[in-house]
Design an enzyme around this catalytic site. Sequence first.
Site, PDB file in Angstrom:
ATOM      1  N   ASP A  90      22.092  -3.322   0.244  1.00 40.46           N
ATOM      2  CA  ASP A  90      23.013  -4.456   0.250  1.00 40.46           C
ATOM      3  C   ASP A  90      22.327  -5.565  -0.535  1.00 40.46           C
ATOM      4  O   ASP A  90      21.215  -5.978  -0.193  1.00 40.46           O
ATOM      5  CB  ASP A  90      23.265  -4.946   1.674  1.00 40.46           C
ATOM      6  CG  ASP A  90      24.192  -4.036   2.469  1.00 40.46           C
ATOM      7  OD1 ASP A  90      24.494  -2.928   2.003  1.00 40.46           O
ATOM      8  OD2 ASP A  90      24.605  -4.445   3.568  1.00 40.46           O
ATOM      9  N   HIS A 147      17.438   2.376   0.499  1.00 32.34           N
ATOM     10  CA  HIS A 147      17.767   3.792   0.571  1.00 32.34           C
ATOM     11  C   HIS A 147      17.687   4.449  -0.797  1.00 32.34           C
ATOM     12  O   HIS A 147      17.567   3.778  -1.821  1.00 32.34           O
ATOM     13  CB  HIS A 147      19.163   3.964   1.175  1.00 32.34           C
ATOM     14  CG  HIS A 147      19.244   3.526   2.611  1.00 32.34           C
ATOM     15  ND1 HIS A 147      19.443   4.393   3.657  1.00 32.34           N
ATOM     16  CD2 HIS A 147      19.148   2.286   3.173  1.00 32.34           C
ATOM     17  CE1 HIS A 147      19.461   3.728   4.802  1.00 32.34           C
ATOM     18  NE2 HIS A 147      19.285   2.442   4.532  1.00 32.34           N
ATOM     19  N   SER A 253      13.757  -9.742  -0.426  1.00 33.56           N
ATOM     20  CA  SER A 253      13.139  -9.635  -1.738  1.00 33.56           C
ATOM     21  C   SER A 253      14.073  -8.965  -2.729  1.00 33.56           C
ATOM     22  O   SER A 253      15.279  -9.160  -2.679  1.00 33.56           O
ATOM     23  CB  SER A 253      11.811  -8.901  -1.642  1.00 33.56           C
ATOM     24  OG  SER A 253      11.048  -9.137  -2.801  1.00 33.56           O
TER      25      SER A 253
END
Length: 293
Positions: A90, A147, A253
């Site tokens: 995201d 991921h 980050s």
Amino acid sequence: MNDNFKIGLQYCAPKQTLTQLAGKLASMKAGKLTTAVIRWFIRRYGIDMSLAHNPDPAAYATFNDFFVRELKDGARPINNEAHIISHPADACVSQLGPITDGQLIQAKGHTYEAAELLGGDAELAAEFQDGHFATLYLSPKDYHRVHMPCDGTLRKMIYVPGELFSVNPLTAQNVPNLFARNERVVCIFDTEFGPVAQVLVGATIVGSIETVWAGTITPPRSPRVHSWDYPAEGDQAITLKKGDEMGRFKLGSTVINLFPKDAIRFVEEMEPGKTTLMGSAYAELTAVAQPEA
């Protein structure tokens, strides 16, 4: 506070000390105080806790536990079409495009070298010559597990020491060589269509960068580059499927992906400023790169 002052402050602020302090505070078990801070953070950044595996703020013993919270099953479905690369996080798209003459775009008027990003390894950078890159910024409100964008077998991991500048859009526009000067963990995966780099970039108050196969990479922070090689086959091989968790940030980050030449084309809606959801369509394999059925 004007932008020039904000940038100047980052050059002189004790970023390492602030980051170490933030990491300690975020890992403290302070009971009701921890819960109060989590509730404030949820309100401040408009976090939708209905997506969390455990939506109760009081269920998290530390701020870090909350920050790397799991999502509930089905919250981020993975696009499992064979020709689709899925988003690893995201985030918000910072920049994307071709890798031209070994250069990546950081922001308007700023470029940096792929070799520098990859820890000074020119031979490794050559594997991505004339390929494509994308830079994804994870803001404080985002889900902070990272991921796999595709199936891959880990070949190499490199820890690169560096600064801890903020990686927000203002800093990216004003601090030259930002992503190649900040601390980072470079992960190189071999895939059916060639090598893929997934680079986890540290920043001010990012208390920790972790991978699922090695645990916490930083802290402690080393003054020199460290490299680990992994086998392609056998019991020690690390193979992950598209959508599998590969790492996480304790406080926010940036993720940078590098893809090889003639391998992918980004989906049409990909552009700077675009919000991404982990698992959704990121890029398509080109006809040349598509795996055999």
